[in-house]
Motif scaffolding. Structure first.
Motif, PDB file in Angstrom:
ATOM      1  N   ASP A  85      48.665  44.998  28.856  1.00 11.87           N
ATOM      2  CA  ASP A  85      47.350  44.411  28.569  1.00 11.87           C
ATOM      3  C   ASP A  85      46.887  43.514  29.713  1.00 11.87           C
ATOM      4  OD1 ASP A  85      49.565  42.797  27.881  1.00 11.87           O
ATOM      5  OD2 ASP A  85      48.314  41.497  26.622  1.00 11.87           O
ATOM      6  N   VAL A  86      47.833  42.750  30.287  1.00 12.87           N
ATOM      7  CA  VAL A  86      47.523  41.897  31.439  1.00 12.87           C
ATOM      8  C   VAL A  86      47.152  42.769  32.632  1.00 12.87           C
ATOM      9  CG1 VAL A  86      48.445  40.207  33.065  1.00 12.87           C
ATOM     10  CG2 VAL A  86      48.998  40.022  30.635  1.00 12.87           C
ATOM     11  N   GLN A  87      47.932  43.834  32.845  1.00 13.81           N
ATOM     12  CA  GLN A  87      47.671  44.727  33.978  1.00 13.81           C
ATOM     13  C   GLN A  87      46.279  45.342  33.900  1.00 13.81           C
ATOM     14  OE1 GLN A  87      49.415  48.862  36.014  1.00 13.81           O
ATOM     15  NE2 GLN A  87      50.638  47.752  34.517  1.00 13.81           N
ATOM     16  N   GLU A  88      45.909  45.835  32.730  1.00 13.33           N
ATOM     17  CA  GLU A  88      44.616  46.507  32.605  1.00 13.33           C
ATOM     18  C   GLU A  88      43.455  45.532  32.779  1.00 13.33           C
ATOM     19  OE1 GLU A  88      44.082  49.749  32.729  1.00 13.33           O
ATOM     20  OE2 GLU A  88      46.250  49.694  33.058  1.00 13.33           O
ATOM     21  N   LYS A  89      43.632  44.306  32.314  1.00 11.05           N
ATOM     22  CA  LYS A  89      42.588  43.302  32.507  1.00 11.05           C
ATOM     23  C   LYS A  89      42.416  42.972  33.988  1.00 11.05           C
ATOM     24  CE  LYS A  89      40.972  38.914  30.587  1.00 11.05           C
ATOM     25  NZ  LYS A  89      41.257  37.818  29.624  1.00 11.05           N
ATOM     26  N   LEU A  90      43.528  42.933  34.710  1.00 10.14           N
ATOM     27  CA  LEU A  90      43.479  42.676  36.146  1.00 10.14           C
ATOM     28  C   LEU A  90      42.869  43.860  36.886  1.00 10.14           C
ATOM     29  CD1 LEU A  90      44.066  40.901  38.562  1.00 10.14           C
ATOM     30  CD2 LEU A  90      46.454  41.688  38.511  1.00 10.14           C
TER      31      LEU A  90
END
Length: 531
Positions: free
Chosen positions: A350-355
């Motif tokens: 989820d963090v990766q996709e937001k970044l």
């Protein structure tokens, strides 16, 4: 009989001597590790049963109500600071009392380590800091971003070729190895003006020398412990931290590069050029650099010490020492931050996709280009990097040496007297454990970039977050390091999707096989070309 009497007397004197030294904390009602516990902890480190962070965390947690606690490194007393107001006093307010790091390398035997910015003391350190500070301002770092991007392009090309050659549409890689190669090529380009491609040519001498210097193997760990516990003995035996072959490599590299540039009037905006300017006295703060911009939340500000104009001539050996320090710091600490960032992004999709979404928005906004300014304006990128540096700080602790007797105050609320730390004794500020203290960071072992959102970061105690140290003796290269990490993540996530693989260590556990901060079994991730 006479010999036996003398032997017994000698043993008794030794026991009394040890008891006197190791009873100091008890006399002042300071909580501390007993001698046997200290020796047991050191033995577990040497036998690779524990990692240094395990002992640091246990030591910190066992004394929750103390402002500071005591320990010994063989015969040397050392204080661990827990109280953040005391941290502020030591690193900033009363900085002159704690000006220096403890250095266990004899500069006469090993000048390329003993004469670098980290090791220099007193006025010499102040002069060198003033000399080098203008080289690490944002105006200088922004000129190096194209070199970083060029290295990133090499990395992406190599990864895509490996995926294409594989039987599947992905590759499993050890991300610390990937990050080390990237960091090596960046420091080769940005510091030494060399173009190497360690993703293709792993045997290049620059990369091999870096691995040799920073990969602390078991024998190197033992030598390192001996330097800490018996510095005078190691100096007498003429042991050095680096081999003669390694120091000769860097000496020849720096001097030959400088000579070649002077002879052919070559100007390239890298560290070698800046060192040459510093030697000539031409590297100074100007109006532009005085208004230096941050590279993110973790950026540390230069103090008045680094902004002074000095008139001092440095030797070639002194300049070589600084070049080697840049290399080692860039090779190990920056690559460690990158590797842990990739690990956390893999296990937190989820963090990766937001970044990734922020990267796409930046691409559209800037027409497919990015530079120093645009990447520093990426708020979520900075949140992610800031959280990586909180959870996995490159330096797990920092130290200072007391250069004149200093009153630390009372160890706890029940103490009846102040404790005076004596000249020559040391203090440790445990970055790792303060970053993981739930008083300052709730649910501290969770990777949560939202801690550093605009709404939340103002609530962070300013002395509870110190990935690059605090005060005038902070890390001079924070802007360079932050920029390099962000550029690497930007380019990699732009082209690759990062996921766990069968070898990924979940939950994350540190390896006891190395003195460095490494994940057990390696930093394994899976890379797939992003559609």
């Amino acid at each position: 009989m006479l010999f036996l009497i003398w032997f017994v007397m000698a043993v008794a004197a030794l026991v009394l001597y040890f008891r006197q030294i190791h009873s100091r904390y008890s006399k002042h009602d300071i909580k501390h590790l007993k001698t046997s516990e200290s020796l047991r902890s050191m033995a577990k480190l040497i036998l690779r049963i524990n990692h240094f962070t395990d002992d640091l965390q246990r030591f910190y947690d066992n004394f929750p109500d103390e402002r500071f606690i005591g320990s010994y490194e063989f015969l040397t007393p050392k204080i661990m600071i827990k109280d953040l107001d005391l941290v502020k006093r030591i690193t900033i307010k009363d900085f002159e009392y704690f000006l220096d790091h403890r250095v266990f390398i004899d500069e006469k035997l090993d000048p390329f380590f003993g004469r670098n910015l980290f090791s220099l003391k007193g006025q010499e350190w102040k002069d060198m800091r003033s000399t080098l500070s203008p080289a690490f301002t944002s105006s200088k770092i922004r000129l190096m971003v194209p070199f970083m991007v060029e290295v990133g392009d090499q990395m992406i090309q190599a990864l895509k070729a490996k995926i294409k050659d594989s039987d599947v549409d992905y590759i499993d890689i050890e991300s610390k190895d990937l990050a080390t190669k990237y960091a090596n090529d960046v420091i080769a380009s940005c510091a030494f003006g060399l173009k190497v491609n360690s993703h293709i040519d792993e045997d290049n001498e620059f990369y091999q020398k870096g691995r040799e210097a920073t990969n602390l193997k078991y024998t190197q760990m033992l030598r390192f412990f001996c330097f800490i516990c018996f510095p005078k003995l190691m100096a007498k035996l003429k042991f050095t931290l680096f081999t003669e072959k390694m120091t000769s490599f860097f000496k020849n590299l720096v001097l030959n590069t400088m000579r070649n540039r002077e002879e052919h009037n070559i100007i390239r905006p890298d560290m070698i050029h800046l060192l040459m300017e510093a030697k000539k006295g031409k590297l100074k703060y100007d109006d532009k650099t005085a208004q230096d911009t941050d590279a993110g939340f973790a950026t540390v500000e230069e103090s008045s010490v680094g902004k002074k104009v000095i008139d001092r001539v440095w030797s070639d050996s002194d300049l070589i020492a600084q070049a080697i320090l840049f290399f080692l710091a860039g090779f190990e600490t920056v690559s460690s931050a990158m590797a842990f960032a990739l690990h956390e992004l893999a296990i937190n999709p989820d963090v990766q996709e937001k970044l990734v979404q922020e990267i796409k928005e930046n691409e559209i906004k800037n027409g497919g280009k990015f530079d120093y300014n645009s990447i520093q304006n990426m708020k979520y990128m900075d949140m992610v990097v800031s959280e990586v540096l909180r959870l996995w700080p490159p330096a797990i602790a920092t130290d200072r040496i007391c250069n004149k007797d200093y009153n630390l105050g009372k160890a706890n609320n029940k103490s009846t007297e102040d404790y005076i730390i004596r000249k020559g004794e040391g203090v440790t500020i445990p970055t790792w454990t303060i970053h993981r203290d739930p008083k300052f960071f709730p649910n501290p072992t969770k990777f949560d970039p939202e801690r550093f959102s605009e709404e939340n970061k103002r609530n962070i105690h300013p002395f509870s977050y110190m990935p690059f140290g605090l005060g005038p003796r902070n890390c001079i290269g924070s802007r360079f390091a932050l920029c390099e990490v962000k550029v690497m993540l930007y380019q990699l996530l732009q082209h690759m999707k990062v996921t766990p693989c069968e070898k990924t260590c979940i939950p994350t556990k540190l390896s006891t096989e190395s003195f460095n901060v490494r994940i057990k079994g390696g930093h394994w991730i899976r890379l797939k070309i992003r559609s």
